[in-house]
Each structure stands twice: as C-alpha cells, then as structure tokens.
Design a protein around this motif. Structure first.
Motif, mmCIF file in Angstrom:
data_model
loop_
_atom_site.group_PDB
_atom_site.id
_atom_site.type_symbol
_atom_site.label_atom_id
_atom_site.label_comp_id
_atom_site.label_asym_id
_atom_site.label_seq_id
_atom_site.Cartn_x
_atom_site.Cartn_y
_atom_site.Cartn_z
ATOM 1 N N TRP A 122 -59.579 16.607 -16.209
ATOM 2 C CA TRP A 122 -58.704 15.627 -16.418
ATOM 3 C C TRP A 122 -58.215 14.892 -15.229
ATOM 4 O O TRP A 122 -57.736 15.610 -14.353
ATOM 5 N N LEU A 123 -58.853 13.694 -15.140
ATOM 6 C CA LEU A 123 -57.985 12.610 -14.329
ATOM 7 C C LEU A 123 -57.065 11.979 -14.882
ATOM 8 O O LEU A 123 -57.108 11.492 -16.091
ATOM 9 N N ILE A 124 -55.517 12.151 -14.371
ATOM 10 C CA ILE A 124 -54.362 11.650 -14.885
ATOM 11 C C ILE A 124 -53.817 10.658 -13.975
ATOM 12 O O ILE A 124 -53.694 11.031 -12.810
ATOM 13 N N ASP A 161 -66.514 8.763 -21.060
ATOM 14 C CA ASP A 161 -66.348 8.355 -22.419
ATOM 15 C C ASP A 161 -64.869 8.127 -22.894
ATOM 16 O O ASP A 161 -64.101 9.221 -22.847
ATOM 17 N N MET A 162 -64.447 7.357 -23.215
ATOM 18 C CA MET A 162 -63.271 6.818 -24.108
ATOM 19 C C MET A 162 -62.167 7.000 -22.875
ATOM 20 O O MET A 162 -62.454 7.402 -21.600
ATOM 21 N N PHE A 163 -60.857 6.958 -23.148
ATOM 22 C CA PHE A 163 -59.597 7.178 -22.273
ATOM 23 C C PHE A 163 -58.524 7.590 -23.563
ATOM 24 O O PHE A 163 -58.608 7.081 -24.607
ATOM 25 N N PHE A 164 -57.385 8.236 -22.760
ATOM 26 C CA PHE A 164 -56.345 8.725 -23.601
ATOM 27 C C PHE A 164 -54.887 8.359 -22.771
ATOM 28 O O PHE A 164 -55.040 7.922 -21.656
ATOM 29 N N ALA A 194 -55.301 9.216 -18.958
ATOM 30 C CA ALA A 194 -56.099 10.094 -18.949
ATOM 31 C C ALA A 194 -57.637 10.244 -19.035
ATOM 32 O O ALA A 194 -57.794 9.409 -20.078
ATOM 33 N N ILE A 195 -58.392 10.539 -18.325
ATOM 34 C CA ILE A 195 -59.836 10.315 -18.377
ATOM 35 C C ILE A 195 -60.441 11.761 -18.096
ATOM 36 O O ILE A 195 -60.096 12.409 -17.313
ATOM 37 N N VAL A 201 -61.466 0.770 -19.010
ATOM 38 C CA VAL A 201 -60.242 0.667 -19.730
ATOM 39 C C VAL A 201 -59.473 -0.592 -19.382
ATOM 40 O O VAL A 201 -58.790 -0.836 -20.637
ATOM 41 N N GLU A 202 -59.488 -1.196 -18.475
ATOM 42 C CA GLU A 202 -58.822 -2.488 -18.311
ATOM 43 C C GLU A 202 -59.375 -3.558 -19.319
ATOM 44 O O GLU A 202 -58.461 -4.239 -19.991
ATOM 45 N N GLU A 203 -60.633 -3.798 -19.658
ATOM 46 C CA GLU A 203 -61.016 -4.606 -20.441
ATOM 47 C C GLU A 203 -60.588 -4.259 -21.870
ATOM 48 O O GLU A 203 -60.414 -5.278 -22.497
#
Length: 302
Positions: free
Chosen positions: A202-204, A235-238, A222-223, A292-294
């Motif tokens: 995880w990248l947090i 894919d996706m993000f948290f 989190a990615i 993520v930003e969009e």
C-alpha cells in the motif's frame, strides 16, 4: 466635463472627459466630486482618489451592512440608498496548515507566515502553496507570497526528511516505488509512506486535501501497489475517513470497506477503460493520482 485630481492624490492634475448630459456625485472620505457616468469602478476610485493599495474601499449603505468593494467592482451612483464611500486599512489572510494568519500588507514572507501561525520556521519544512485552478507550488521559507493573487487557498507544511542517499529504506518505507513516483510525491510536498500488509502493498498519503463539497477536508488516501507494478495496473483508491457529500448525500460505488493498518477505508471503485486503459510504458502512480483527483472533483461538480 473635466475633473481635477483629488486633493489626496499625489499626481498634480488629471482631466477626464465624458460624453454625458448628466452629472453624478461621489463622496469619498468626506470629499465630494462629480462624475459623468452612472457607474465608477473600484480601480478608478483609487486613481482619482489617490487611495493606496493597502487601503480597502467600503460602500456605506442604508439599512444594510456596508459593502467591501472588490478589485474592479463597479458602484452604481444612481442606486437609491448609497450614502458614501470610505477607506480602511486592508487586511489579507492566509491559511497556514489550518491556522488563519492576518497580514496588513499584500505580501508576506513565508517564514513570517509560519512564525505567525505558531510554527518554527527553522525546523525544516517542505512548503506547498495551493492556488485554486493551478498546480501546487513548492516554495522556500524565504519566498514572498503575494496574497493578492486570486485563488490562494492554503500553505501546507510537511516535515522535511533528510537522508544521506543510502539504499536502505527510511522508516515508513517498506517497499520501493519507481524513482519518478518518489520524485513526484516529494515535489508535491505530500506526507506519504509505503506499507506491507500481508501479501499486499500500500501507498498511503496522509492529509490528502480534498476539494470543497465533502464532509471532510483532509483524508488518508491509500492506493494498492501490485507486486508486478508497473506491468500490473493500479486500480481504484481508498480513503479514510469515509466520505459523503457535504449535504449528507452518499456517493455511488463507494460502499465497500477495507481495513488498512487498523483503520477502515472507503473503497472508490473508479477504473480506467477504453483508450485510457493502463499502459505500463506511460502510466504510474503519477497518472493514477490524476485519476484520483478527477474522480474526487467530478463528484462535487468541479
């Protein structure tokens, strides 16, 4: 008609001609002068009245609160209820990591802004200036911030990390990202870490700033970084805490939850498709953060 300069104006004399058959009158700081149009702009008032830049121009009105004139705003001299115009010392504000700092001058040294907000400017911070509609700017403590610049939102502080370039990972970095990812995250001044949780990576990103319109202003983002990244796609993000819109409405495709380091994260199911599908030669954490930003901006109509 002709108009001589206001007594407080440092210029010797000025003439303004109007093609008009009617005169209107402006009362500014007790001085009354004629004007040949029904409207007069704030910047013109400054010119003819000799008003310094550190002074704000206010419109006194009957039965309603006085109005602060914005730059370039016009005053309707034919509008009923207008009393007079007056000036007061102008004050500018800057949000320094959640602390509002007032400045009597339109510019402020970043170091002075930190000290005024109660932060030790000598501690060694990464400073990121956020301006609406513009890329985030990394600045130094000795840089001057122009508070007149439209859209200035916040000065964000992140503790600077200093290392000697050893290959060993620093605390909080349990696996390596691509060099370009690291450079980008540090350039933005983000507070980030990489964590191994079982077989998952995880990248947090801590204190990730959100656009207005949500129930929170900051979240942990989190990615998940697959072992085969970048050949395997992101894919996706948290996010933690979970988000709703500011009006309490829920957000589609965010119902699932994930436990990451003893915190419950909300999963945002957002996926690339079509011609934008993942390309390991060009895509990375950098491009995924754009997704993520969009996604976050789209939900609040920005």
């Amino acid at each position: 008609m002709s108009l001589t300069g206001h007594p407080n104006c440092r210029r010797t004399e000025q003439f303004i001609a109007f093609d008009s058959d009617r005169l209107f009158y402006v009362a500014l700081n007790g001085q009354r002068f004629p004007w040949g149009l029904a409207h007069i702009r704030e910047d013109v008032l400054r010119q003819v009245g000799g008003i310094a830049e550190d002074q704000a121009i206010w419109l006194e009105r009957r039965k309603v609160p006085d109005q602060l004139l914005a730059y370039g705003e016009s005053v309707n001299l034919d509008e009923p209820g207008i009393e007079k115009l007056y000036t007061q010392p102008k004050s500018w504000q800057l949000n320094v990591q959640g602390v509002m700092v007032n400045s009597e001058k339109p510019t402020i040294l970043a170091r002075d802004a930190l000290n005024a907000a109660g932060f030790n400017s000598d501690k060694g911070w990464i400073l990121v200036l956020k301006i609406k509609g513009e890329p985030k700017q990394n600045i130094g403590v000795n840089d001057v911030i122009d508070l007149r610049h439209p859209g200035i939102e916040k000065l964000r502080l992140t503790p600077a990390e200093i290392n000697n370039g050893e290959a060993a990972a620093a605390p909080g970095l349990e696996f390596a990202l691509l060099e370009q990812d690291v450079a980008y995250l540090n350039h933005l001044g983000l507070n980030w870490e990489t964590r191994l949780i079982g077989a998952r990576r995880w990248l947090i990103i801590h204190d990730y700033a959100l656009p207005s319109g949500y129930n929170h202003g900051l979240v942990n983002l989190a990615i998940e970084i697959p072992t085969a990244y970048p050949d395997a796609n992101l894919d996706m993000f948290f996010v933690h805490p979970a988000l709703t819109l500011a009006n309490g409405s829920g957000i589609g495709q965010t119902e699932s939850r994930e436990n990451i380091r003893d915190k419950v994260y909300q999963r945002w199911s957002r996926h690339l498709n079509g011609i934008t599908r993942w390309n390991p030669l060009t895509d990375s954490v950098i491009t995924h953060l754009a997704v993520v930003e969009e996604s976050l901006m789209r939900e609040v109509g920005q």
